[in-house]
Design a protein around this motif. Structure first.
Motif, short mmCIF file in Angstrom:
data_model
loop_
_atom_site.label_atom_id
_atom_site.label_comp_id
_atom_site.label_asym_id
_atom_site.label_seq_id
_atom_site.Cartn_x
_atom_site.Cartn_y
_atom_site.Cartn_z
N PHE A 139 0.76 -0.99 0.27
CA PHE A 139 0.09 0.10 0.01
C PHE A 139 1.05 1.01 0.61
O PHE A 139 1.74 1.39 0.90
CB PHE A 139 -0.57 0.36 1.01
CG PHE A 139 -2.07 -1.29 1.22
CD1 PHE A 139 -3.24 -0.74 0.49
CD2 PHE A 139 -1.66 -2.36 1.33
CE1 PHE A 139 -4.00 -2.12 0.51
CE2 PHE A 139 -2.23 -3.08 1.79
CZ PHE A 139 -3.95 -3.42 1.22
N ASP A 184 -3.36 -3.57 -4.55
CA ASP A 184 -4.07 -3.56 -3.07
C ASP A 184 -5.54 -2.61 -3.25
O ASP A 184 -6.15 -3.51 -1.75
CB ASP A 184 -3.04 -2.09 -2.79
CG ASP A 184 -3.68 -0.63 -2.96
OD1 ASP A 184 -3.60 -0.87 -4.39
OD2 ASP A 184 -2.72 0.49 -3.00
N GLU A 185 -5.92 -2.81 -4.21
CA GLU A 185 -7.33 -2.08 -3.85
C GLU A 185 -8.21 -3.54 -4.36
O GLU A 185 -9.29 -4.24 -3.24
CB GLU A 185 -8.31 -1.12 -5.00
CG GLU A 185 -7.46 0.43 -4.20
CD GLU A 185 -8.09 1.27 -5.32
OE1 GLU A 185 -8.80 1.11 -6.63
OE2 GLU A 185 -7.46 2.64 -4.75
N LYS A 195 -9.05 3.42 1.99
CA LYS A 195 -9.09 3.10 0.88
C LYS A 195 -10.25 1.93 0.25
O LYS A 195 -9.90 1.99 -0.11
CB LYS A 195 -7.59 2.13 1.08
CG LYS A 195 -5.63 3.03 1.19
CD LYS A 195 -4.97 1.84 1.58
CE LYS A 195 -4.16 2.96 1.66
NZ LYS A 195 -3.82 3.27 0.13
N LEU A 196 -10.77 1.92 1.52
CA LEU A 196 -12.15 0.62 0.92
C LEU A 196 -13.13 1.87 -0.09
O LEU A 196 -13.81 0.90 -1.61
CB LEU A 196 -12.80 0.25 1.46
CG LEU A 196 -12.45 -1.12 2.87
CD1 LEU A 196 -13.04 -1.27 3.98
CD2 LEU A 196 -12.23 -1.89 1.69
N ARG A 220 -12.71 4.47 -2.33
CA ARG A 220 -12.14 4.41 -2.99
C ARG A 220 -12.01 3.22 -4.32
O ARG A 220 -12.02 3.25 -5.26
CB ARG A 220 -10.23 4.59 -2.95
CG ARG A 220 -10.11 5.19 -4.03
CD ARG A 220 -8.03 5.63 -4.03
NE ARG A 220 -9.11 7.18 -3.57
CZ ARG A 220 -8.04 8.29 -4.02
NH1 ARG A 220 -7.21 7.85 -5.11
NH2 ARG A 220 -8.69 9.19 -3.39
N ALA A 221 -11.18 2.56 -3.20
CA ALA A 221 -11.54 0.95 -4.22
C ALA A 221 -12.98 0.58 -4.31
O ALA A 221 -13.03 -0.01 -5.78
CB ALA A 221 -11.18 -0.21 -2.86
N ARG A 222 -13.60 0.76 -3.75
CA ARG A 222 -15.02 0.56 -4.37
C ARG A 222 -15.74 0.74 -5.38
O ARG A 222 -15.94 0.73 -6.12
CB ARG A 222 -16.15 0.34 -3.45
CG ARG A 222 -17.67 0.11 -3.38
CD ARG A 222 -18.09 -0.21 -2.04
NE ARG A 222 -18.78 1.46 -1.84
CZ ARG A 222 -18.96 1.52 -0.45
NH1 ARG A 222 -19.25 1.37 0.55
NH2 ARG A 222 -19.69 2.93 0.17
N HIS A 238 -13.51 2.22 -7.05
CA HIS A 238 -12.87 2.08 -8.75
C HIS A 238 -13.30 1.01 -9.42
O HIS A 238 -13.32 0.76 -10.12
CB HIS A 238 -11.10 2.09 -7.83
CG HIS A 238 -10.38 3.57 -8.32
ND1 HIS A 238 -9.58 3.58 -7.82
CD2 HIS A 238 -10.99 4.65 -8.71
CE1 HIS A 238 -8.75 4.73 -7.49
NE2 HIS A 238 -10.30 5.38 -8.17
#
Lengths: 187, 119
Positions: free
Chosen positions: A89, A131-132, A163-164, A166-168, A170
């Motif tokens: 990360f 990482d996401e 980060k979660l 943002r990951a969702r 993306h």
């Protein structure tokens, strides 16, 4: 509490009980390794290595903690070693991404109905930073809590949340791109 | 906002449901092969623990006390061996019982270890 019984048997010399741990955790272990390494052969090597490390470390396992979290941490760090990286990360990410739009929801709901959902999800995860993809896998697929993810990855709780989020976002954008490409190729 | 987050969480969870990466065929067997090669590592450690230094020292101290006790009895009663035999004869059932209990304990303890490590 199955794990406790199996571990006690293994420590008493019954190697066969280890196959129960292999059966129960191999899919998730392989998923974690694959998300990080993005290569099936390397991921298998890492999972094998992680199981051996776990076997050697079993006498020191404290039953007070969750076995799965302890083991996933071993898989995670073994994967990082294979990647020759100390960290997966990047630093703390303060930028808050935009929330999901109606378009994101509609596209995801459509995919949910499709027979090839698993293939699309695999593609969607492949198109976002690893990482996401790993965070989404731990949180939504394995249903690890934020605290458990913190124990596995050493990321701070607040950082995991950002980060979660943002990951969702993306991930949903990636799914939209895939479906748009499908439409374009059909036309 | 909160409802939106809950909705997104639920939808994402549904989307990812059962989407594990499928491990290559036979990976579980290959892992077990590796573990079988590793097996002696844990067993050796257990065997070592059975014969710890503390255990050996206490066994040695026990033997020394036993020998000293026998020598003391012989020295005290050297003038009157006849009475010593009488005393031994009186205490014989107790001695026999103690020896039987100790022997059984040692025998079953060793048997337990042998069966555990020969599996």
């Amino acid at each position: 509490m199955d794990e406790q019984r199996w571990i006690e048997s293994i420590l008493a010399g019954d190697t066969q009980s280890f196959s129960c741990l292999v059966t129960k955790y191999q899919q998730m272990a392989f998923s974690i390794a694959f998300r990080i390494l993005e290569n099936r052969e390397e991921a298998e090597e890492v999972v094998q290595d992680a199981y051996v490390k776990m076997y050697r470390a079993l006498p020191s396992f404290q039953f007070g903690s969750k076995f799965s979290t302890w083991f996933y941490r071993i898989v995670y760090h073994t994967s990082l070693s294979a990647l020759r990286q100390q960290r997966l990360f990047s630093g703390y990410d303060e930028a808050t991404p935009a929330d999901l739009t109606d378009e994101d929801f509609d596209c995801a709901s459509e995919i949910l109905e499709r027979k090839d959902r698993k293939e699309l999800i695999a593609k969607g995860l492949k198109n976002i930073p690893k990482d996401e993809a790993l965070l989404l896998t731990l949180y939504y697929l394995e249903e690890c809590s934020i605290d458990e993810i913190h124990q596995v990855t050493d990321l701070s709780v607040s950082n995991i949340k950002v980060k979660l989020f943002r990951a969702r976002k993306h991930f949903y954008e990636s799914l939209q791109l895939i479906t748009k490409h499908e439409i374009v190729s059909i036309l | 906002m909160n409802t939106n987050k809950q909705k997104a969480d639920r939808l994402t969870r549904d989307l990812l449901k059962d989407c594990y990466e499928i491990p290559p065929k036979g990976m579980d067997l290959r892992i077990m092969e590796l573990i079988k090669k590793e097996a002696p590592v844990i067993r050796k450690k257990d065997v070592k623990e059975c014969s710890s230094i503390g255990g050996i020292i206490s066994l040695g101290v026990g033997y020394v006390i036993l020998v000293i006790s026998l020598i003391t009895i012989l020295l005290i009663n050297k003038d009157d061996l006849g009475s010593m035999y009488t005393q031994l004869k009186d205490a014989f059932p107790y001695i026999l019982s103690l020896v039987a209990i100790a022997s059984s304990f040692i025998f079953y303890f060793c048997m337990d270890k042998v069966l555990t490590f020969s599996r």
